[in-house]
Design an enzyme around this catalytic site. Sequence first.
Site, mmCIF file in Angstrom:
data_model
loop_
_atom_site.group_PDB
_atom_site.id
_atom_site.type_symbol
_atom_site.label_atom_id
_atom_site.label_comp_id
_atom_site.label_asym_id
_atom_site.label_seq_id
_atom_site.Cartn_x
_atom_site.Cartn_y
_atom_site.Cartn_z
ATOM 1 N N CYS A 1 0.768 -1.329 0.288
ATOM 2 C CA CYS A 1 0.016 0.114 0.060
ATOM 3 C C CYS A 1 0.885 1.281 -0.037
ATOM 4 O O CYS A 1 0.194 2.396 -0.344
ATOM 5 C CB CYS A 1 -0.927 -0.125 1.114
ATOM 6 S SG CYS A 1 -2.123 -1.036 0.904
ATOM 7 N N HIS B 1 -3.555 7.487 2.259
ATOM 8 C CA HIS B 1 -3.958 6.027 2.022
ATOM 9 C C HIS B 1 -5.400 5.988 2.659
ATOM 10 O O HIS B 1 -5.669 6.246 3.694
ATOM 11 C CB HIS B 1 -2.784 5.031 2.327
ATOM 12 C CG HIS B 1 -3.225 3.687 2.157
ATOM 13 N ND1 HIS B 1 -3.566 3.258 0.784
ATOM 14 C CD2 HIS B 1 -3.364 2.724 3.001
ATOM 15 C CE1 HIS B 1 -3.825 1.975 0.699
ATOM 16 N NE2 HIS B 1 -3.750 1.539 2.197
ATOM 17 N N ASN C 1 -10.153 0.021 -0.368
ATOM 18 C CA ASN C 1 -8.880 0.200 -0.457
ATOM 19 C C ASN C 1 -8.292 -0.361 -1.615
ATOM 20 O O ASN C 1 -8.253 -1.694 -1.837
ATOM 21 C CB ASN C 1 -8.145 -0.696 0.866
ATOM 22 C CG ASN C 1 -6.765 -0.685 0.894
ATOM 23 O OD1 ASN C 1 -6.046 -0.110 -0.152
ATOM 24 N ND2 ASN C 1 -6.093 -0.978 2.090
HETATM 25 O O1 UT7 Z 1 -3.680 -0.907 3.515
HETATM 26 C C1 UT7 Z 1 -2.689 -1.996 3.989
HETATM 27 C C2 UT7 Z 1 -2.961 -1.633 5.672
HETATM 28 N N1 UT7 Z 1 -4.073 -2.048 6.046
HETATM 29 C C3 UT7 Z 1 -4.957 -1.537 7.021
HETATM 30 O O2 UT7 Z 1 -4.582 -0.505 7.458
HETATM 31 C C4 UT7 Z 1 -5.972 -2.258 7.761
HETATM 32 C C5 UT7 Z 1 -5.678 -2.167 9.100
HETATM 33 N N2 UT7 Z 1 -6.753 -2.899 9.959
HETATM 34 C C6 UT7 Z 1 -8.176 -2.698 10.119
HETATM 35 O O3 UT7 Z 1 -8.588 -1.776 9.232
HETATM 36 C C7 UT7 Z 1 -9.018 -3.343 10.911
HETATM 37 O O4 UT7 Z 1 -8.370 -4.147 11.780
HETATM 38 C C8 UT7 Z 1 -9.982 -4.173 10.201
HETATM 39 C C9 UT7 Z 1 -11.160 -3.247 9.680
HETATM 40 C C10 UT7 Z 1 -9.450 -5.050 9.124
HETATM 41 C C11 UT7 Z 1 -10.781 -4.974 11.444
HETATM 42 O O5 UT7 Z 1 -11.465 -4.194 12.303
HETATM 43 P P1 UT7 Z 1 -11.159 -4.119 13.845
HETATM 44 O O6 UT7 Z 1 -12.005 -3.223 14.346
HETATM 45 O O7 UT7 Z 1 -9.726 -4.401 14.061
HETATM 46 O O8 UT7 Z 1 -12.006 -5.577 14.161
HETATM 47 P P2 UT7 Z 1 -11.364 -7.198 14.760
HETATM 48 O O9 UT7 Z 1 -10.339 -7.810 13.786
HETATM 49 O O10 UT7 Z 1 -10.714 -6.804 15.933
HETATM 50 O O11 UT7 Z 1 -12.577 -7.907 14.870
HETATM 51 C C12 UT7 Z 1 -13.780 -7.641 15.724
HETATM 52 C C13 UT7 Z 1 -14.672 -8.638 15.802
HETATM 53 C C14 UT7 Z 1 -14.382 -10.060 15.475
HETATM 54 O O12 UT7 Z 1 -15.318 -10.608 16.387
HETATM 55 P P3 UT7 Z 1 -15.222 -11.145 18.178
HETATM 56 O O13 UT7 Z 1 -13.928 -11.836 18.219
HETATM 57 O O14 UT7 Z 1 -14.927 -9.723 18.783
HETATM 58 O O15 UT7 Z 1 -16.398 -12.021 18.428
HETATM 59 C C15 UT7 Z 1 -14.128 -10.211 14.456
HETATM 60 O O16 UT7 Z 1 -14.499 -11.882 13.973
HETATM 61 O O17 UT7 Z 1 -15.618 -8.288 14.462
HETATM 62 C C16 UT7 Z 1 -15.528 -9.716 13.788
HETATM 63 N N3 UT7 Z 1 -15.326 -9.390 12.221
HETATM 64 C C17 UT7 Z 1 -16.620 -9.044 11.601
HETATM 65 N N4 UT7 Z 1 -17.826 -9.209 11.736
HETATM 66 C C18 UT7 Z 1 -18.580 -8.727 10.748
HETATM 67 C C19 UT7 Z 1 -14.272 -9.449 11.626
HETATM 68 N N5 UT7 Z 1 -14.628 -9.027 10.381
HETATM 69 C C20 UT7 Z 1 -16.024 -8.965 10.226
HETATM 70 C C21 UT7 Z 1 -16.737 -8.684 9.073
HETATM 71 N N6 UT7 Z 1 -18.077 -8.518 9.486
HETATM 72 N N7 UT7 Z 1 -16.507 -8.387 7.903
#
Ligand code: UT7
Length: 332
Positions: A116, A256, A286
């Site tokens: 990215c 970004h 993205n």
């Molecule tokens: O461009 C390259 C660089 N990349 C980035 O900058 C991305 C950086 N990361 C992020 O943007 C975020 O970490 C994500 C958007 C990928 C995820 O968001 P988050 O707030 O960190 O969520 P999480 O991974 O902590 O997940 C929270 C909950 C989990 O459930 P439990 O364990 O709390 O029950 C996940 O299983 O949300 C669940 N979850 C979803 N629920 C509905 C994960 N993905 C999804 C989804 N829909 N698509």
Amino acid sequence: MSKITAAITAVGGYVPDFVLTNKILETMVDTNDEWITARTGIKERRILKDKDKGTSFLAIEAAKDLLQKSKVDPKEIDLVILATATPDMLVAATGIYVATQIGAINAFSYDLMAACSGFLFGMSTAASYIESGKYKKVLLIGADKMSSILDYKDRTTCIIFGDGAGAVLFEPNKEGLGIQDEILKTDGNGRHSLKIDAGGSLLPSSKETIARNQHVVFQDGKTVFKFAVTRMADASEKILERNNLTGDDIEWLVPHQANNRIIDATSRRMNLPNEKVMKNIYKYGNTTSATLPLCLWDYEKKLKKGDKLVFAAFGGGFSWGAIYLTWAYDPK
Ligand code: UT7
């Protein structure tokens, strides 16, 4: 002799027609519009559906848009750099094919890969060729067909990314406009947090890698988020400090587009109000190498000569940084 600076003199872009909305994704994986919107800011993304078209198609369309708008003769282009994480194929750089297809027959060309951060690092590379005095027209394209490396059964990755391409032309400037300063960083300890395991020299493709689903993007979202949210803001704050600037002096942040929360953390650290932040994540998601030029493509008409812009990115590797640039032309 006054120093040559490298200015952006033209912008182009392209996104495919097909719109993959959060509602459609709800029918594909266990997710919902509320979660995606709240956690990322994304409502929809564009997908290149044609099976016989790769990243080169997106890049060619973006470059053609730039050439048509700017009336630049492609034969005058010296160099084409294609920033991409999804080349058409591993050997035979995609940028070379793109350059030939757009009629840049006197240019040399290559691909630049930094996930990215590819476009941000490419800006530095393109500018250096111009500042050297050796080259007069460098076309930098950021293009990715992210849909080709996603697992549409993995809700943690498939909701984030989209396909698209953007292009800018760098030319020498005698008024001191263009790239002013840069902070570019990498840290190989982040290698395993955002990657595709197989298909490279370390783990070549095999029946086993296919069976283990190792040819798609894996992301440890929480770890990447933690690093992205601090590193992108750190670099952006530092570039202001180093140039004796505050948020009041900056017209635009060009961030970004990975996550709305990361963008907001960066603009807060720079003391920038929302009106000064370019955002199109809600409609493209993205697009990896294409996020920064697609921001310019969408906001070009609002940019004025002399405007101070800060570009910032964070990506796999890890890789990140910020570039301070002054805009070189009024809306055409
Ligand atoms: O461009 C390259 C660089 N990349 C980035 O900058 C991305 C950086 N990361 C992020 O943007 C975020 O970490 C994500 C958007 C990928 C995820 O968001 P988050 O707030 O960190 O969520 P999480 O991974 O902590 O997940 C929270 C909950 C989990 O459930 P439990 O364990 O709390 O029950 C996940 O299983 O949300 C669940 N979850 C979803 N629920 C509905 C994960 N993905 C999804 C989804 N829909 N698509």
